[in-house]
Scaffold this motif. Structure first.
Motif, short mmCIF file in Angstrom:
data_model
loop_
_atom_site.label_atom_id
_atom_site.label_comp_id
_atom_site.label_asym_id
_atom_site.label_seq_id
_atom_site.Cartn_x
_atom_site.Cartn_y
_atom_site.Cartn_z
N LEU B 147 0.80 -1.23 0.00
CA LEU B 147 0.00 0.00 0.00
C LEU B 147 0.83 1.28 0.00
CD1 LEU B 147 -3.21 -0.61 2.13
CD2 LEU B 147 -3.03 -0.18 -0.32
N PRO B 148 1.80 1.40 0.85
CA PRO B 148 2.55 2.66 0.86
C PRO B 148 3.30 2.87 -0.45
CG PRO B 148 3.01 1.35 2.82
CD PRO B 148 2.28 0.47 1.86
N ALA B 149 3.72 1.78 -1.08
CA ALA B 149 4.54 1.92 -2.28
C ALA B 149 3.81 2.65 -3.42
CB ALA B 149 5.04 0.55 -2.72
N ALA B 185 -1.51 8.35 -13.54
CA ALA B 185 -2.03 8.06 -12.20
C ALA B 185 -3.27 7.18 -12.25
CB ALA B 185 -2.34 9.36 -11.47
N ALA B 186 -4.11 7.32 -13.28
CA ALA B 186 -5.41 6.64 -13.27
C ALA B 186 -5.32 5.12 -13.09
CB ALA B 186 -6.18 6.99 -14.54
N PRO B 187 -4.53 4.38 -13.89
CA PRO B 187 -4.50 2.92 -13.68
C PRO B 187 -3.94 2.52 -12.32
CG PRO B 187 -2.98 3.58 -15.44
CD PRO B 187 -3.69 4.81 -15.00
N VAL B 188 -2.97 3.24 -11.84
CA VAL B 188 -2.39 2.94 -10.52
C VAL B 188 -3.45 3.13 -9.45
CG1 VAL B 188 -0.67 3.65 -8.84
CG2 VAL B 188 -0.10 3.60 -11.26
N ASP B 189 -4.18 4.21 -9.55
CA ASP B 189 -5.19 4.50 -8.53
C ASP B 189 -6.29 3.44 -8.50
OD1 ASP B 189 -5.30 8.13 -8.35
OD2 ASP B 189 -3.93 6.62 -7.53
N GLU B 190 -6.68 2.99 -9.69
CA GLU B 190 -7.77 2.02 -9.76
C GLU B 190 -7.38 0.74 -9.00
OE1 GLU B 190 -9.35 1.46 -13.73
OE2 GLU B 190 -10.20 -0.43 -13.01
N ARG B 194 -9.08 -0.68 -5.59
CA ARG B 194 -9.58 -2.05 -5.50
C ARG B 194 -8.97 -2.75 -4.29
NH1 ARG B 194 -12.29 -4.12 -9.81
NH2 ARG B 194 -12.01 -3.01 -11.77
N GLY B 195 -7.69 -2.60 -4.16
CA GLY B 195 -6.97 -3.24 -3.06
C GLY B 195 -7.50 -2.77 -1.71
#
Lengths: 211, 253
Positions: B147-149, B185-190, B194-195
């Motif tokens: 998560l932090p990464a 940022a968008a794909p990373v955020d999704e 989800r996680g």
């Protein structure tokens, strides 16, 4: 002392079933019609006794009361115990149906043997109480030995199992001896026809004992 | 004596000890039956005295499968052997229960029902089925560590850009940077969301899940209740009645 389903091996289950069938075959013709209702009542007592736990030591054990049935019913104890065990297996899942023969043999044969041995001593008031105590305690002891034998025949170490069972049932043994002594003593006073051996009963007041 | 006002005096000389004994016998017998029913009812409500069966119950806990083994609610199985089997009955793992009747296993990675077999000595054996077990997806347990990464990863392009915006007043560069940032940022955020949602849902639903599993265990491990006992006594009375009826018929013929 109920051995659960899936513990014993096939041959042991078969041998137990055979022993139970032999017991039933021998005892049913010896069951006089006027003892059917009293056999039912003691069967009910046995059925309930297994639910009474004695919270002693690390685990908890329950009353068995096969000695009382042997003392009161003699041969009739066999069908009475078998019926009660069948219903316990059916309603409580104690033991299970495949193990019914083994469990019936474990509990009923000692009851019948001790009953036949001790019942003649009930005639004299002096020997009645000790005989009843021995009958109650010995039945539990013999049942424990048979239980350990059945488990040993299915792969457990006999001595370890036997000691565990004996230690766990030592309090039960004493309690059942005392209970059998009290109940037999009480019933001998109020219902002598039920307790006294058949020859005394037959020579008694006539009419017999009808419940 | 015959006209005595007290009825007992009339009967006493005639019947003697036999009537007294008969009456006592009748009383004695009903007393015995009463004692028996008193035994049933006095033990019935407390629940804990019931059950000679042995029970086992399993649930998921923090990526492990834990089991609880007991004779009844107050009496745990100590030192009982518990084996975990898969759907085909192949053994996966086994262990010994501790003082509180518990033993935990690492969760298997294959989905499917899990079977548990408890051997508690002296011929006691219990079983439990944990149906449709779904293993936690591989990445998910690591989500917390990861998560932090991604958070710092999503921040890192921001800060130099922010600095760039602050440091470089060129509007051209700021305009170019804005769509680029959303693209990255968008794909990373999704994935991140989800996680997080999965993690949170799992945590929030844990008590509900445990409740459902406990209900299931209650259904599988049904301790005998008053209904079973009364039913059994009724059965015995009925069977004895049938036996007496048949015997009486045979005697008549």
């Amino acid at each position: 002392m109920h051995i659960s389903e899936g513990v014993l091996s096939g041959p042991v289950l078969g041998a137990g079933a055979l022993a139970a069938l032999v017991g039933l075959g021998l005892s049913l013709p010896r069951l006089p019609w006027r003892h059917i209702m009293s056999a039912g009542i003691f069967s009910a007592a046995f059925f309930v006794a297994s639910l009474v736990h004695v919270p002693l030591g690390p685990g908890s054990v329950h009353l068995i009361m096969n000695g009382l049935l042997g003392a009161m019913l003699g041969w009739a104890a066999f069908p009475a115990i078998t019926v009660a065990l069948f219903l316990q297996a059916l309603l409580f899942q104690f033991g299970g149906l495949t193990g019914l023969g083994v469990n019936a043999s474990i509990m009923a044969w000692p009851a019948v043997l001790c009953g036949l041995l001790c019942r003649p001593f009930f005639a004299r008031p002096g020997s009645r109480a000790p005989a009843a105590f021995v009958c109650g305690a010995m039945s539990v002891l013999l049942s424990g030995v048979l239980c350990a034998t059945a488990l040993a025949a299915s792969g457990d170490d006999f001595l370890t199992t036997a000691w565990t069972i004996l230690l766990a049932h030592l309090p039960v043994l004493v309690i059942e001896g005392i209970l059998t002594m009290c109940i037999v003593g009480y019933l001998a006073r109020v219902l002598p026809e039920l307790v006294l051996p058949p020859e005394r009963e037959a020579a008694g007041t006539g009419g017999g004992h009808v419940l | 004596m015959k006209n005595s006002p007290c009825p007992f005096f009339q009967y006493a000389p005639k019947s003697g000890a036999r009537t007294v004994r008969r009456a006592l016998a009748r009383r004695g017998f009903s007393f015995f039956v009463l004692l028996l029913s008193a035994l049933v009812f006095s033990f019935a409500p407390s629940g804990s005295v019931f059950a000679h069966g042995v029970y086992i119950f399993a649930w998921e806990e923090d990526g492990r499968i834990c089991t609880d083994s007991y004779f009844n609610r107050n009496s745990k199985v100590r030192g009982g052997e518990v084996s975990m089997l898969d759907e085909t009955g192949a053994p996966l793992m086994s262990g010994t229960t501790d003082a509180s009747g518990r033993v935990c296993f690492t969760a298997p990675d294959k989905p499917g029902s899990l079977h548990f077999v408890l051997k508690a000595g002296q011929g006691h054996r219990g079983e439990f089925i944990l149906p449709d077990y779904m293993p936690v997806p591989k990445g998910q347990l690591a989500d917390k560590a990861e998560l932090p990464a991604p958070a710092s990863a999503s921040l890192s392009p921001l800060s130099p850009e922010g600095a760039a915006v602050a440091g470089d007043p060129l509007p051209e560069r700021g305009a170019r940077a804005a769509p680029q940032r959303s693209n990255v940022a968008a794909p990373v955020d999704e994935e991140l969301i989800r996680g997080i949602v999965r993690e949170e849902l799992r945590r929030e639903l844990a008590p509900v899940l445990a409740l459902a599993q406990r209900a299931q265990a209650m259904q599988q491990n049904r301790e005998p209740g008053l209904r079973d006992i009364i039913g059994g006594l009724g059965w015995i009375a009925g069977l004895a009645g049938v036996g007496a009826y048949l015997a009486a018929r045979r005697k008549k013929h």
